[in-house]
Scaffold this motif. Structure first.
Motif, mmCIF file in Angstrom:
data_model
loop_
_atom_site.group_PDB
_atom_site.id
_atom_site.type_symbol
_atom_site.label_atom_id
_atom_site.label_comp_id
_atom_site.label_asym_id
_atom_site.label_seq_id
_atom_site.Cartn_x
_atom_site.Cartn_y
_atom_site.Cartn_z
ATOM 1 N N VAL A 1 0.862 -1.175 0.000
ATOM 2 C CA VAL A 1 0.000 0.000 0.000
ATOM 3 C C VAL A 1 0.899 1.225 0.000
ATOM 4 O O VAL A 1 1.833 1.311 0.804
ATOM 5 C CB VAL A 1 -0.921 0.012 1.235
ATOM 6 C CG1 VAL A 1 -1.830 1.240 1.214
ATOM 7 C CG2 VAL A 1 -1.743 -1.272 1.307
ATOM 8 N N GLN B 1 5.882 3.395 0.286
ATOM 9 C CA GLN B 1 5.088 2.317 0.867
ATOM 10 C C GLN B 1 4.733 2.649 2.307
ATOM 11 O O GLN B 1 5.592 3.061 3.091
ATOM 12 C CB GLN B 1 5.860 0.997 0.810
ATOM 13 C CG GLN B 1 5.074 -0.192 1.347
ATOM 14 C CD GLN B 1 5.793 -1.506 1.161
ATOM 15 O OE1 GLN B 1 6.508 -1.694 0.188
ATOM 16 N NE2 GLN B 1 5.595 -2.422 2.096
ATOM 17 N N ARG C 1 1.172 -3.109 4.040
ATOM 18 C CA ARG C 1 0.862 -4.245 3.176
ATOM 19 C C ARG C 1 -0.447 -4.861 3.650
ATOM 20 O O ARG C 1 -0.804 -4.759 4.835
ATOM 21 C CB ARG C 1 1.963 -5.316 3.224
ATOM 22 C CG ARG C 1 3.306 -4.873 2.707
ATOM 23 C CD ARG C 1 4.243 -6.057 2.501
ATOM 24 N NE ARG C 1 3.844 -6.847 1.333
ATOM 25 C CZ ARG C 1 4.234 -6.575 0.086
ATOM 26 N NH1 ARG C 1 5.030 -5.556 -0.161
ATOM 27 N NH2 ARG C 1 3.844 -7.345 -0.912
ATOM 28 N N ASP D 1 -3.203 7.186 3.715
ATOM 29 C CA ASP D 1 -3.652 6.169 2.756
ATOM 30 C C ASP D 1 -4.458 6.768 1.612
ATOM 31 O O ASP D 1 -4.352 6.321 0.471
ATOM 32 C CB ASP D 1 -4.494 5.130 3.500
ATOM 33 C CG ASP D 1 -4.574 3.794 2.785
ATOM 34 O OD1 ASP D 1 -3.900 3.624 1.757
ATOM 35 O OD2 ASP D 1 -5.318 2.905 3.255
ATOM 36 N N TRP E 1 -12.911 2.961 -2.346
ATOM 37 C CA TRP E 1 -11.721 3.530 -1.710
ATOM 38 C C TRP E 1 -11.876 4.994 -1.322
ATOM 39 O O TRP E 1 -11.083 5.507 -0.545
ATOM 40 C CB TRP E 1 -10.512 3.385 -2.640
ATOM 41 C CG TRP E 1 -10.738 3.823 -4.062
ATOM 42 C CD1 TRP E 1 -11.035 3.012 -5.113
ATOM 43 C CD2 TRP E 1 -10.687 5.154 -4.583
ATOM 44 N NE1 TRP E 1 -11.173 3.762 -6.271
ATOM 45 C CE2 TRP E 1 -10.955 5.077 -5.970
ATOM 46 C CE3 TRP E 1 -10.438 6.411 -4.018
ATOM 47 C CZ2 TRP E 1 -10.987 6.206 -6.795
ATOM 48 C CZ3 TRP E 1 -10.471 7.531 -4.835
ATOM 49 C CH2 TRP E 1 -10.739 7.421 -6.209
ATOM 50 N N ASP F 1 -8.767 -2.675 -2.446
ATOM 51 C CA ASP F 1 -7.355 -2.901 -2.150
ATOM 52 C C ASP F 1 -6.539 -1.636 -2.398
ATOM 53 O O ASP F 1 -5.335 -1.613 -2.130
ATOM 54 C CB ASP F 1 -6.808 -4.049 -3.014
ATOM 55 C CG ASP F 1 -6.877 -3.747 -4.494
ATOM 56 O OD1 ASP F 1 -5.818 -3.541 -5.107
ATOM 57 O OD2 ASP F 1 -7.988 -3.711 -5.052
ATOM 58 N N VAL G 1 -7.236 1.649 -1.056
ATOM 59 C CA VAL G 1 -7.120 2.406 0.204
ATOM 60 C C VAL G 1 -7.692 1.511 1.301
ATOM 61 O O VAL G 1 -8.809 1.720 1.773
ATOM 62 C CB VAL G 1 -7.870 3.754 0.120
ATOM 63 C CG1 VAL G 1 -7.660 4.567 1.399
ATOM 64 C CG2 VAL G 1 -7.408 4.564 -1.086
ATOM 65 N N SER H 1 -9.769 -9.186 2.338
ATOM 66 C CA SER H 1 -9.195 -8.243 1.379
ATOM 67 C C SER H 1 -8.772 -8.986 0.123
ATOM 68 O O SER H 1 -8.418 -10.170 0.162
ATOM 69 C CB SER H 1 -7.993 -7.519 1.987
ATOM 70 O OG SER H 1 -7.046 -8.444 2.485
ATOM 71 N N SER I 1 -4.560 7.408 -6.453
ATOM 72 C CA SER I 1 -3.602 6.511 -7.089
ATOM 73 C C SER I 1 -3.103 7.119 -8.384
ATOM 74 O O SER I 1 -3.711 8.047 -8.928
ATOM 75 C CB SER I 1 -4.254 5.158 -7.383
ATOM 76 O OG SER I 1 -5.226 5.291 -8.412
#
Length: 487
Positions: free
Chosen positions: A34, A42, A45, A101, A156, A183, A185, A210, A332
């Motif tokens: 993530v 990063q 995860r 996030d 998200w 997957d 956020v 998830s 993203s």
């Protein structure tokens, strides 16, 4: 505060049957990283579940359903109130987590992404106490009972609030839940599962799986699943409905929008334009009900454009941990690229750029940032006037007569929201009846957590919010009572 360091939130287990368990059949790869949309570093995860994990979660929810359904209402609602209190107690940490996030500015994130879902659990408990679970008619009794096992597939853009909206209502009426978060956020969903575990719900009542589409489709198609509640794009929503139809499962869909903000000549433009821009660009435009079409009298077009420039100048885009920032990044790289394609489309099709554009905002050399962009002289047939962009792009569409303005505002296949500004309240109320949308704002109306929220047509079906949000999760049973004295 600055967002220079990773938060280091790694998860390697799913929450199934009241336990944190490793995936038994990992999906594509055992886990995915993530990344922060601000720094691109990063920050955690999450595990990727496969079909066997989805099966395990639905079976756990199915096994827990009879006892949870039979649990006294007050015990279920007390559990919701414990969850609400626990979320409020963790508000600073959850706000930091979601800011990292998602990228929403920190202070706004605290209000909309943490306080709102925390309050949702409390409001739902209050509404459930007033809900007519039993109703006596002339010669019958009507019972409203939980629909059963609910698959909640969430987006998200509001990673905690959307789960809260679905899970709180389902749990209140006696359903059990399997949540499949985005997957993209995902970290808030895991934080919520930790809260629920600490609050002592019975095993299997709430489950978290998830993964990507494979996991979601396995949940939807599971024979023990009774209902799917989905929020997301209209394309994926159609796929959800198609899969659920194979098992004749109940479906609730909250999909996209291309909402109009119609200003009449007698409106207060000094208030209406800034209000509309805020509602178009909230969460960097990543809101399904964003007022992304501003429909205005042509003779006031220059004034509207200048108000737009002034408003956006006061809304700097930048690091969401910087108190000066009013807009953060998109969630993203893929979402940023999608929005920029629409910006180029607007330029190619001849819309006039008022502010913003495809260039990266000055001083931001990393992160998924897009400049807040306003186009004017947009024609109704242009792509940016018809398709949901889900980013900070506003289309101004001028009209020459009020009837033309109404026609432009209503010219959409979506039906989620609309807004009307006029000094004539009676006219606004009459027009609101004509809009085939689930929610109409009048002269800057604000969000009401007790009001129903949902769409018409391509925006889906089903409602969330207040007592209306409980209704999708109940079945109705009639008990036909023989007249007194008859067998």
């Amino acid at each position: 505060m600055t967002s220079t360091a990773a938060v280091g939130t790694d998860y390697d287990r799913l929450y199934i049957g009241g336990e944190w368990v490793p995936p038994v059949e990992p999906g594509i790869g055992s886990s995915v990283a993530v990344h922060s949309p601000t720094t691109e570093l990063q920050i955690g995860r999450i595990p990727m579940a496969g079909k066997a994990d989805a099966d395990r979660a639905v079976r756990a929810a199915s096994a827990a359903f009879p006892d949870w359904m039979a649990t006294p209402l007050e015990e279920r609602l007390a559990a919701l109130e414990r969850i609400s209190a626990a979320l409020y107690a963790r508000m600073p940490a959850l706000t930091e987590l979601i800011t990292h996030d998602l990228g929403m500015p920190h202070d706004l994130c605290a209000l909309t992404q943490v306080a709102m879902p925390a309050e949702t659990f409390a409001i739902t408990a209050r509404m459930a106490r007033e809900f007519p679970f039993q109703e006596r008619l002339a010669q019958s009794i009507v019972w409203r009972e939980p629909v059963g096992v609910v698959g909640a597939i969430t987006p998200w853009n509001f990673p905690l609030a959307e789960i809260a909206s679905k899970a709180a209502a389902a749990l209140a009426v006696g359903c059990t839940v399997v949540v499949k978060p985005s997957d993209l956020v995902p970290l808030a969903a895991f934080a919520l599962a930790e809260v629920i575990d600490e609050c002592g719900l019975p095993p299997g009542v709430f489950n978290l799986v998830s993964g990507r589409g494979e996991a979601g489709e396995a949940i939807i198609c599971h024979p023990d699943l009774d209902m799917v509640s989905f929020t997301g794009s209209d394309g994926v929503g159609r796929r959800v409905a198609e899969l659920a139809a194979g098992g004749v499962k109940r479906v609730s869909l909250e999909l996209g929008g291309k909402s109009a903000n119609l200003l009449f000549p007698d409106a207060d433009f000094e208030k209406a334009v800034p209000d509309g821009i805020f509602k178009a660009f909230l969460n960097s435009g990543q809101v399904c009900s964003a007022l992304s079409r501003l429909v205005v009298p042509r003779e006031r077009l220059t004034e509207v454009e200048e108000l737009a420039r002034t408003t956006i100048a006061d809304c700097p885009v930048g690091d969401p941990f910087d108190p000066a920032s009013k807009l953060g990044p998109l969630a993203s790289a893929g979402q940023r690229d999608r929005v920029l394609r629409y910006v180029h489309s607007g330029l190619y099709e001849g819309a006039r750029l008022v502010v913003g554009g495809p260039d990266r905002p000055a001083g931001l050399d990393r992160g998924h940032f897009v400049a807040p962009t306003v186009f004017s002289d947009v024609r109704p047939e242009m792509t940016i006037a018809r398709e949901e962009i889900f980013g900070p792009v506003l289309a101004i569409l001028p009209y020459d007569s009020e009837e033309e303005g109404i026609a432009i505002a209503m010219d959409t296949s979506y039906g989620l929201a609309a807004s009307v500004w006029t000094a004539d309240t009676d006219r606004a109320l009459g027009l609101a009846r004509r809009f085939r949308v689930g929610q109409v704002e009048i002269n800057g109306g604000v969000f009401d957590p007790l009001a129903p929220f949902g769409g018409y047509r391509q925006s889906g079906y089903g409602r969330a919010g207040g007592k209306f949000g409980l209704e999708p999760f109940v079945e109705i049973k009639s008990l036909l009572v023989a007249p007194e004295g008859q067998p």
